[in-house]
Design a protein around this motif. Sequence first.
Motif, mmCIF file in Angstrom:
data_model
loop_
_atom_site.group_PDB
_atom_site.id
_atom_site.type_symbol
_atom_site.label_atom_id
_atom_site.label_comp_id
_atom_site.label_asym_id
_atom_site.label_seq_id
_atom_site.Cartn_x
_atom_site.Cartn_y
_atom_site.Cartn_z
ATOM 1 N N TRP A 195 11.252 -2.840 12.866
ATOM 2 C CA TRP A 195 10.954 -1.539 11.935
ATOM 3 C C TRP A 195 9.029 -1.618 11.764
ATOM 4 N N ILE A 196 8.262 -2.926 12.154
ATOM 5 C CA ILE A 196 7.015 -3.343 11.116
ATOM 6 C C ILE A 196 7.026 -3.397 12.783
ATOM 7 N N GLY A 197 7.887 -3.296 13.605
ATOM 8 C CA GLY A 197 7.475 -3.268 14.939
ATOM 9 C C GLY A 197 6.924 -1.651 16.038
ATOM 10 N N LEU A 198 8.232 -1.245 15.313
ATOM 11 C CA LEU A 198 8.071 0.450 15.206
ATOM 12 C C LEU A 198 6.826 1.021 14.399
ATOM 13 N N GLY A 199 6.470 0.454 13.737
ATOM 14 C CA GLY A 199 5.231 0.799 12.655
ATOM 15 C C GLY A 199 4.037 0.694 13.125
ATOM 16 N N ASP A 200 3.676 -0.116 13.536
ATOM 17 C CA ASP A 200 2.740 -0.482 14.102
ATOM 18 C C ASP A 200 2.765 0.702 15.342
ATOM 19 N N MET A 201 3.546 0.912 16.097
ATOM 20 C CA MET A 201 3.618 1.331 17.338
ATOM 21 C C MET A 201 2.945 3.057 17.359
ATOM 22 N N TYR A 202 3.801 2.860 16.263
ATOM 23 C CA TYR A 202 2.699 4.495 15.500
ATOM 24 C C TYR A 202 1.480 4.750 15.522
ATOM 25 N N ALA A 203 1.523 3.793 14.363
ATOM 26 C CA ALA A 203 -0.460 3.542 13.415
ATOM 27 C C ALA A 203 -0.916 3.334 14.503
ATOM 28 N N HIS A 204 -0.467 2.960 16.787
ATOM 29 C CA HIS A 204 -1.643 2.940 16.889
ATOM 30 C C HIS A 204 -1.911 3.694 17.488
#
Length: 363
Positions: free
Chosen positions: A316-325
């Motif tokens: 989930w953290i990885g997915l959040g970081d991609m959305y925030a990119h």
Amino acid sequence: MVNAAKEGFTDSKVTGRAQRSFIGETKDRYLVMGTVNNVTLNELALILKDIGIVNAINLDGGASSALMFDNKIITAPTRNLSNAIVITRKKDKPVRIQLNGREMFFDTDPYFSNGRTMVPLRGIMEALGATVGWDSSTGTIWASKGDTRVDMWNGSNIIRVNGEERTLDVPIQVKYNRTHVPVRFIAEIFGAEVDFNQDKNMVTIRLENSSPTEVYDKAVAELNSGNSAEAERLFLEVLKIDPSYAGAMLKLAKLYSSTDKEKSAEYFEKFLEIQPKDYEAWNTLGWTYATLGNVRKALEIFKFLTTEKPDVAAYWIGLGDMYAHYQIQDYTSAKECYNRALSCPNISESQKNSVYEKLKKYQ
């Protein structure tokens, strides 16, 4: 670079419609070259997918786009061109080499000399699982596998096999800046069976004593001893013997992770085709694509991981970081992902602290 704007390209030649040129390959390894008029990069990619192209490169387009076939201009450039990719038919039927049912390709073409098929020394030796070296003090080229060692010299038809002299029909030759050897003689020394298919103009080599597991174990030992270059060669050798050997693919993916991210991603992809439930490999692949700048590909991987393993905070953290990119900038979705990570039962304290710091940015 399908979405040019998000990669920072603003020139209309890149972001808009234009005459395009491409070169690519099909899944059957057929080379395809062509031009398409008045399309965007995204449209070109979709067209190529529709006609079965699996890998392609967009070449210089616009006024430079041109295509000629069979001495006829199909697409004419609108300026003078100083260079081109040219493919011509060989004057002679090429000599082909096959090892254990798989065709081999070298950096120079095999050729006939006095009725013998000559092949690049290093390429054939490494394919047979031998190690190749050169003694500069004596000019000796040597190849070794198991308890067999062969010593050779450029320009000489005398070789030594474990110290015993033997005579070749043709001498060792340097051509195209590569040392070439007669394939039958050399392959048979290392225990291979060699035949020639005249209809296909193909030398067929069968080496039944090549065990991918033995080579793999040797590669792991080299890797553990810090000899990464030799380990890489041996892992690649495993895949020559058994192209579906997943363990070698994973080792290469990890080996390349610090030196060549694109190769690393390539081998993770191959590994996951065979082992699709290795979620940690998917996770590493996601971050590899993110490092390469392919954030949308990374986003899809982390979406897959959170669907398959919804209780793993790291995904989930990885997915959040991609959305925030910056390429995506979907901060609402990023916050939702970070909050989902906090609800995961096994989230660590360091992960919690990291997520809290991320969420502060969006309050």
